[in-house]
Design an enzyme around this catalytic site. Structure first.
Site, PDB file in Angstrom:
ATOM      1  N   LYS A 138       0.839  -1.200   0.000  1.00  0.00           N
ATOM      2  CA  LYS A 138       0.000   0.000   0.000  1.00  0.00           C
ATOM      3  C   LYS A 138       0.878   1.254   0.000  1.00  0.00           C
ATOM      4  O   LYS A 138       0.608   2.221  -0.717  1.00  0.00           O
ATOM      5  CB  LYS A 138      -0.935  -0.007   1.222  1.00  0.00           C
ATOM      6  CG  LYS A 138      -2.078  -0.993   1.067  1.00  0.00           C
ATOM      7  CD  LYS A 138      -2.859  -1.216   2.351  1.00  0.00           C
ATOM      8  CE  LYS A 138      -3.871  -2.344   2.145  1.00  0.00           C
ATOM      9  NZ  LYS A 138      -4.570  -2.761   3.354  1.00  0.00           N
ATOM     10  N   GLN A 181      -4.863  -1.441   9.445  1.00  0.00           N
ATOM     11  CA  GLN A 181      -4.760  -2.783   8.866  1.00  0.00           C
ATOM     12  C   GLN A 181      -5.351  -3.826   9.823  1.00  0.00           C
ATOM     13  O   GLN A 181      -5.073  -3.809  11.022  1.00  0.00           O
ATOM     14  CB  GLN A 181      -3.274  -3.086   8.581  1.00  0.00           C
ATOM     15  CG  GLN A 181      -3.041  -4.372   7.808  1.00  0.00           C
ATOM     16  CD  GLN A 181      -3.586  -4.328   6.386  1.00  0.00           C
ATOM     17  OE1 GLN A 181      -3.669  -3.289   5.748  1.00  0.00           O
ATOM     18  NE2 GLN A 181      -3.968  -5.488   5.862  1.00  0.00           N
ATOM     19  N   ASP A 200     -11.275   2.501   3.578  1.00  0.00           N
ATOM     20  CA  ASP A 200     -11.633   1.083   3.502  1.00  0.00           C
ATOM     21  C   ASP A 200     -13.141   0.896   3.309  1.00  0.00           C
ATOM     22  O   ASP A 200     -13.593  -0.173   2.899  1.00  0.00           O
ATOM     23  CB  ASP A 200     -11.271   0.379   4.818  1.00  0.00           C
ATOM     24  CG  ASP A 200      -9.953  -0.371   4.742  1.00  0.00           C
ATOM     25  OD1 ASP A 200      -9.608  -0.856   3.655  1.00  0.00           O
ATOM     26  OD2 ASP A 200      -9.290  -0.475   5.786  1.00  0.00           O
TER      27      ASP A 200
HETATM   28  N1  GUN Z   1      -6.878  -6.928   6.042  1.00  0.00           N
HETATM   29  C1  GUN Z   1      -7.181  -7.720   4.981  1.00  0.00           C
HETATM   30  N2  GUN Z   1      -7.811  -7.009   4.031  1.00  0.00           N
HETATM   31  C2  GUN Z   1      -7.918  -5.743   4.504  1.00  0.00           C
HETATM   32  C3  GUN Z   1      -8.462  -4.550   3.965  1.00  0.00           C
HETATM   33  O1  GUN Z   1      -9.010  -4.481   2.866  1.00  0.00           O
HETATM   34  N3  GUN Z   1      -8.339  -3.449   4.765  1.00  0.00           N
HETATM   35  C4  GUN Z   1      -7.774  -3.482   5.983  1.00  0.00           C
HETATM   36  N4  GUN Z   1      -7.740  -2.362   6.689  1.00  0.00           N
HETATM   37  N5  GUN Z   1      -7.268  -4.574   6.509  1.00  0.00           N
HETATM   38  C5  GUN Z   1      -7.330  -5.697   5.758  1.00  0.00           C
END
Ligand code: GUN
Length: 281
Positions: A52, A96, A119
């Site tokens: 990311k 996350q 998200d």
């Molecule tokens: N963990 C696995 N997929 C995601 C996601 O799309 N966003 C976040 N914040 N954590 C994750």
């Protein structure tokens, strides 16, 4: 059979995003900012967060990754989120998942300002999505919708089966498919006669989190198959939820793992951050 190349589409969209971002900076002096907060040492999360960050920097964003120890308290995390909620330089905040056991995930997701919740996990954003007024949409299903658009998959009147009922993928995916006029069934690990049900689908989206779970018995001839799975086999190799080799000959279109849904997820997160910057500056 057409291979849906998520990586190629993501690369194209990322390049377009970098161009848009450069223009935004030049014309308005605005640089989208994304903060990613990672608590603890989860190995998969470390990789996702690094990707990311790389993607945000490539787009020309301001990017900050806050890595906190496993021992961080819930109160400390909530304080940090509030700090970024207040700071206008940051347009997107992402925590996350998964979080360590001692931290209440729901409380944390509630604490992120809905305007910065890139998200799309805040209940306000989930509610807006379900009521047909989506602003922030979870990145994985948003990326899948982009793939349908790119490959001109007409969803109207089609039978779509989503295997998986998570807040991150299954539920928002079902809503987006419904918005696109598909007739949607959400199935999951407890669904009876799952293979038979899946075999009715023109569009099959699999997000069950079990490596090679979907075999050719689940797939109607000519179906479009989207594999959201990211699993490791016994040799540590990344595999999807779909047994690609035997399903691909039956499907009309299919996403590979890796190189399918994964790259699109990150790209949509960046798109969403860009849009949030436009809206909230
Ligand atoms: N963990 C696995 N997929 C995601 C996601 O799309 N966003 C976040 N914040 N954590 C994750």
């Amino acid at each position: 059979m057409t291979l849906i190349d998520g990586k190629a589409l993501a690369t194209k969209m990322q390049a377009e995003l970098a161009t848009k971002t450069a223009r935004l900076k030049e014309e308005k002096g605005l640089i989208p900012g994304l903060v990613v907060i990672l608590v603890g040492e989860d190995a998969a999360s470390q990789v996702y967060v690094r990707n990311k960050e790389r993607s945000a920097l490539a787009a020309g964003f301001n990017s900050q990754v806050v890595r906190l120890p496993e021992t961080t308290t819930e109160a400390e995390l909530l304080d940090l989120i509030e700090k970024y909620n207040q700071d206008e330089a940051w347009h997107g905040i992402l925590v996350q998942l998964p979080l360590p056991e001692h931290i209440d995930e729901e409380k944390v997701l509630f604490a992120i300002s809905p305007e910065k919740d890139v998200d799309g996990f805040h209940p306000t954003n989930m509610g807006k999505l379900w009521s047909g007024h989506a602003v922030m949409v979870p990145s994985t299903p948003a990326g899948i919708m982009e793939m349908f658009k790119e490959y001109q998959v007409d969803l109207t009147g089609k039978s779509a089966v989503v295997i998986g009922r998570s807040n991150i993928v299954g539920k928002p995916m079902a809503q987006l498919l419904m918005d696109a006029n598909a007739t949607v069934t959400i199935a999951h690990s407890r669904t009876k006669n799952l293979a038979e049900l899946a075999r009715q689908a023109d569009i099959l989206v699999v997000a069950i989190g079990r490596g090679h779970f979907v075999t050719k018995e689940f797939v109607k001839e000519g179906a479009v198959v989207i594999d959201v799975g990211m699993n490791r086999d016994e040799n540590g190799k990344l595999i999807g939820d779909v047994k690609f080799d035997e399903v691909a000959p039956v499907a009309s279109m299919i996403t590979p793992v890796p190189g399918g849904v994964g790259p699109m997820t990150i790209t949509m997160l960046m798109e969403q951050t860009y849009e949030a910057a436009l809206r909230n500056s």
